[in-house]
Scaffold this motif. Structure first.
Motif, PDB file in Angstrom:
ATOM      1  N   THR A 288       0.803  -1.223   0.000  1.00 40.85           N
ATOM      2  CA  THR A 288       0.000   0.000   0.000  1.00 40.85           C
ATOM      3  C   THR A 288       0.832   1.267   0.000  1.00 40.85           C
ATOM      4  OG1 THR A 288      -1.754  -1.135   1.220  1.00 40.85           O
ATOM      5  CG2 THR A 288      -1.781   1.280   1.254  1.00 40.85           C
ATOM      6  N   TYR A 289       1.900   1.307   0.788  1.00 42.96           N
ATOM      7  CA  TYR A 289       2.614   2.556   1.032  1.00 42.96           C
ATOM      8  C   TYR A 289       3.964   2.579   0.313  1.00 42.96           C
ATOM      9  CZ  TYR A 289      -0.871   2.595   4.730  1.00 42.96           C
ATOM     10  OH  TYR A 289      -2.056   2.544   5.422  1.00 42.96           O
ATOM     11  N   LEU A 290       4.455   3.793   0.046  1.00 51.14           N
ATOM     12  CA  LEU A 290       5.706   3.937  -0.688  1.00 51.14           C
ATOM     13  C   LEU A 290       6.868   3.269   0.031  1.00 51.14           C
ATOM     14  CD1 LEU A 290       7.332   5.083  -3.046  1.00 51.14           C
ATOM     15  CD2 LEU A 290       7.593   7.211  -1.742  1.00 51.14           C
ATOM     16  N   TYR A 291       6.973   3.455   1.349  1.00 50.80           N
ATOM     17  CA  TYR A 291       8.106   2.860   2.061  1.00 50.80           C
ATOM     18  C   TYR A 291       8.046   1.338   1.996  1.00 50.80           C
ATOM     19  CZ  TYR A 291       4.809   2.297   5.977  1.00 50.80           C
ATOM     20  OH  TYR A 291       3.729   1.959   6.757  1.00 50.80           O
ATOM     21  N   GLU A 292       6.844   0.763   1.895  1.00 48.71           N
ATOM     22  CA  GLU A 292       6.735  -0.682   1.723  1.00 48.71           C
ATOM     23  C   GLU A 292       7.261  -1.109   0.355  1.00 48.71           C
ATOM     24  OE1 GLU A 292       2.862  -2.012   4.321  1.00 48.71           O
ATOM     25  OE2 GLU A 292       2.493  -1.108   2.358  1.00 48.71           O
ATOM     26  N   PHE A 293       6.936  -0.325  -0.670  1.00 55.14           N
ATOM     27  CA  PHE A 293       7.459  -0.618  -2.001  1.00 55.14           C
ATOM     28  C   PHE A 293       8.978  -0.537  -2.007  1.00 55.14           C
ATOM     29  CE2 PHE A 293       9.262   0.901  -5.958  1.00 55.14           C
ATOM     30  CZ  PHE A 293       8.785  -0.032  -6.866  1.00 55.14           C
ATOM     31  N   ASP A 294       9.525   0.516  -1.407  1.00 51.99           N
ATOM     32  CA  ASP A 294      10.982   0.665  -1.386  1.00 51.99           C
ATOM     33  C   ASP A 294      11.640  -0.497  -0.645  1.00 51.99           C
ATOM     34  OD1 ASP A 294      10.911   3.017  -2.844  1.00 51.99           O
ATOM     35  OD2 ASP A 294      10.762   4.281  -1.062  1.00 51.99           O
ATOM     36  N   ARG A 295      11.003  -0.974   0.409  1.00 49.21           N
ATOM     37  CA  ARG A 295      11.542  -2.115   1.156  1.00 49.21           C
ATOM     38  C   ARG A 295      11.506  -3.383   0.303  1.00 49.21           C
ATOM     39  NH1 ARG A 295       8.014  -3.023   6.082  1.00 49.21           N
ATOM     40  NH2 ARG A 295       8.886  -0.961   6.608  1.00 49.21           N
ATOM     41  N   ALA A 296      10.432  -3.552  -0.465  1.00 51.91           N
ATOM     42  CA  ALA A 296      10.251  -4.790  -1.222  1.00 51.91           C
ATOM     43  C   ALA A 296      10.970  -4.786  -2.569  1.00 51.91           C
ATOM     44  CB  ALA A 296       8.759  -5.046  -1.447  1.00 51.91           C
ATOM     45  N   TYR A 297      11.174  -3.596  -3.164  1.00 49.33           N
ATOM     46  CA  TYR A 297      11.838  -3.550  -4.474  1.00 49.33           C
ATOM     47  C   TYR A 297      13.228  -2.921  -4.413  1.00 49.33           C
ATOM     48  CZ  TYR A 297      13.201  -2.500  -9.205  1.00 49.33           C
ATOM     49  OH  TYR A 297      13.926  -2.427 -10.363  1.00 49.33           O
ATOM     50  N   GLN A 298      13.325  -1.702  -3.909  1.00 49.85           N
ATOM     51  CA  GLN A 298      14.613  -1.012  -3.942  1.00 49.85           C
ATOM     52  C   GLN A 298      15.680  -1.745  -3.136  1.00 49.85           C
ATOM     53  OE1 GLN A 298      14.773   1.044  -6.161  1.00 49.85           O
ATOM     54  NE2 GLN A 298      13.197   2.640  -6.174  1.00 49.85           N
TER      55      GLN A 298
END
Length: 429
Positions: A288-298
C-alpha cells in the motif's frame, strides 16, 4: 503571516555568492541574478496551505499542450544495462501531426529517417529535464514550466523518462531509484556529441530534482551543464519519509498515493520483473505505502538492508556541497512531501554555486495562482533565460575557493567527499 496567498520568499547561499559577469561586461553574482529572476509569489488564497496546494494537483488540468518525439536509448553502463526513453519537444508542424496511442498524449516515436537526421551545429540552448516519481514528459507541472521556453522558439528541450515511466518499456528488471544518475549522464554525453555547440542546462522536479542534484555533485566541474534549476527536491529522503509516516494525512494519503503510483508502475512491468529478478511480484503488488514498495523492491534490487539505508544513501543534501555550476533550488516550506525539516539550509550557506529559494506557501509542485497558473514556471523560465542569454557562462569567478571538493581538515589529514556513497556505482564517465 501570509496575506491572501502572498507568500514570503527567502534566499540562502554563501556569504560570498558566485561571481558572474553579464554579456554586457557588468559584474554580478548568482544571488543577485536569483533575486532578479524570482518574482513575487502571489498564490490562490483559497488554496491556503501546503495540503490544499498539493491535493489540488490531482484535479484534471490540461495544462499547456506540448508535442514530443521519443528516442529509445540502450544504456551504455555495463552493470545497469537496459533501455530508457527520452522525449524531445518538437514545434515543427510536420512533427506535431502524429501521436502514438501507446504513448502519452501528443507523443510519437521518431521515424528512422528522423532519427538519422538528428544532430546539428546550432548554438540554441538545450534543456535536459527530469520528472518526479513515476511521472514523465506529460506531467502538467513540467509542461507549465517549459512551455514558455519552447513556445519562445529560442530553446530546445528533452525529458529523460525514468525507466518504465511514461509508457516506456523496460528490457531488464531495473526500474530506477533516487541515485539513478546513469541515464541522465548518458543522455547529456550524447547531447554534447550530437549538438556540440549547444549550451546545456538542467531542470529537475521532486525525485528528478534529487537525481539531478546527485548527478551534479558526482560530476562536479566536469559536467557539460552550464546551470540548473531543481524544484521541490525532497533532499533528505529519510527525513521526508519519517515526516510522512508521522501524521495521519501523510501516511494515509501521501504515502498511499505514492505507493499506489509505484505499484501501478510495477504492475505494467510485471512480466519483466518476473523474468529478470527474484522479486516476489505478488507481494509487491499487494503493498500500500511507498516505504513498503521501497523495502520490497529497492532494497533487494540495489542491496540496501533497509529502506532507511536506501533513503540516507540516495539523499542529495550532501551532493549539494559538490555542485560546481550555478544552481537555483526552489522549495515551498509548507510542502508536505518534501519536508521543510529536510531543506539543506546549512549546505546552501557554504556553497557559492547554489542558491536555495524558499517560499512560505506552495505545497508540493503546486504553487497555484488565481486563474490556474503555476508560479514556479516564472522563476524557472526567468532564471534559465537570464543564464542562457544574458550571462557570460565562461565568467564564473569564485576565487577558485570551491573549484575542487575541499572539505575536511588538512592538518589532520581528514577529508569529506560529499558524493561518497555506500552503494558503490562506477560512473562510466
Amino acid at each position: 503571516m501570509e496575506w491572501f496567498g502572498r507568500a514570503h520568499i527567502n534566499f540562502t547561499t554563501s556569504p560570498k555568492s558566485l561571481g558572474l559577469k553579464g554579456k554586457d561586461g557588468k559584474e554580478t553574482d548568482l544571488l543577485e541574478i536569483c533575486r532578479a529572476t524570482v518574482p513575487p509569489c502571489q498564490l490562490n488564497p483559497l488554496l491556503f496551505n501546503g495540503h490544499a496546494q498539493t491535493m489540488w494537483t490531482a484535479t484534471k488540468s490540461h495544462g499547456p499542450p506540448l508535442h514530443y518525439r521519443r528516442k529509445i536509448f540502450e544504456a551504455d553502463h555495463a552493470e545497469f544495462n537496459g533501455s530508457f526513453a527520452v522525449d524531445f519537444a518538437v514545434t515543427d508542424p510536420a512533427l506535431r501531426d502524429k501521436a502514438d496511442d501507446t504513448l502519452p498524449p501528443r507523443t510519437a516515436y521518431f521515424t528512422d529517417d528522423e532519427l538519422s537526421a538528428l544532430g546539428s551545429d546550432d548554438d540554441r540552448p538545450m534543456l535536459v529535464i527530469l520528472h518526479g516519481l513515476s511521472g514523465g514528459s506529460h506531467e502538467v507541472y513540467l509542461r507549465y514550466a517549459i512551455a514558455p521556453l519552447i513556445d519562445s522558439g529560442k530553446w530546445e528541450a528533452c525529458v529523460v523518462n525514468s525507466r518504465g515511466c511514461a509508457n516506456s518499456k523496460i528490457t531488464t528488471g531495473l526500474l530506477y531509484n533516487a541515485r539513478a544518475t546513469w541515464d541522465v549522464r548518458q543522455t547529456i554525453k550524447w547531447l554534447s556529441k550530437t549538438y556540440p555547440n549547444r549550451p546545456l542546462f538542467g531542470l529537475g522536479f521532486s525525485l528528478g530534482a534529487c537525481i539531478l542534484t546527485n548527478y551534479l555533485g558526482e560530476e562536479g566541474t566536469t559536467t557539460p551543464l552550464k546551470a540548473a534549476v531543481v524544484v521541490a527536491n525532497p533532499w533528505a529522503l529519510h527525513i521526508s519519509s519519517k515526516m510522512l509516516q508521522s501524521s495521519f494525512i501523510g501516511h494515509n494519503i501521501y504515502q498511499r498515493a505514492l505507493g499506489n503510483s509505484m505499484k501501478a508502475l510495477s504492475s505494467r512491468h510485471k512480466d519483466e520483473l518476473d523474468k529478470y529478478t527474484n522479486i516476489d511480484t505478488a507481494h509487491l503488488l499487494s503493498l500500500t505505502y511507498l516505504y513498503e514498495f521501497d523495502r520490497a523492491y529497492q532494497c533487494p534490487t540495489w542491496g540496501y538492508p533497509t529502506e532507511e539505508a536506501y533513503y540516507r544513501d540516495a539523499s542529495s543534501s550532501d551532493a549539494l556541497l559538490a555542485v560546481r555550476v550555478p544552481l537555483l533550488a526552489i522549495n515551498a516550506e509548507d510542502d508536505p512531501i518534501a519536508s521543510r525539516l529536510a531543506l539543506p539550509y546549512a549546505e546552501a550557506a557554504v556553497n557559492p554555486y547554489t542558491v536555495l529559494c524558499t517560499t512560505s506557501l506552495g505545497g508540493h509542485l503546486g504553487w497555484f495562482e488565481v486563474g490556474g497558473g503555476r508560479w514556479h514556471a516564472k522563476p524557472v523560465c526567468n532564471f534559465l533565460n537570464r543564464m542562457a542569454f544574458e550571462v557570460d557562462l565562461d565568467s564564473i569567478n569564485d576565487n577558485n575557493a570551491h573549484r575542487e571538493r575541499a572539505y575536511g581538515n588538512p592538518k589532520h589529514g581528514t577529508n569529506f567527499d560529499p558524493t561518497r556513497r555506500k552503494m558503490h556505482v562506477k560512473l562510466n564517465k
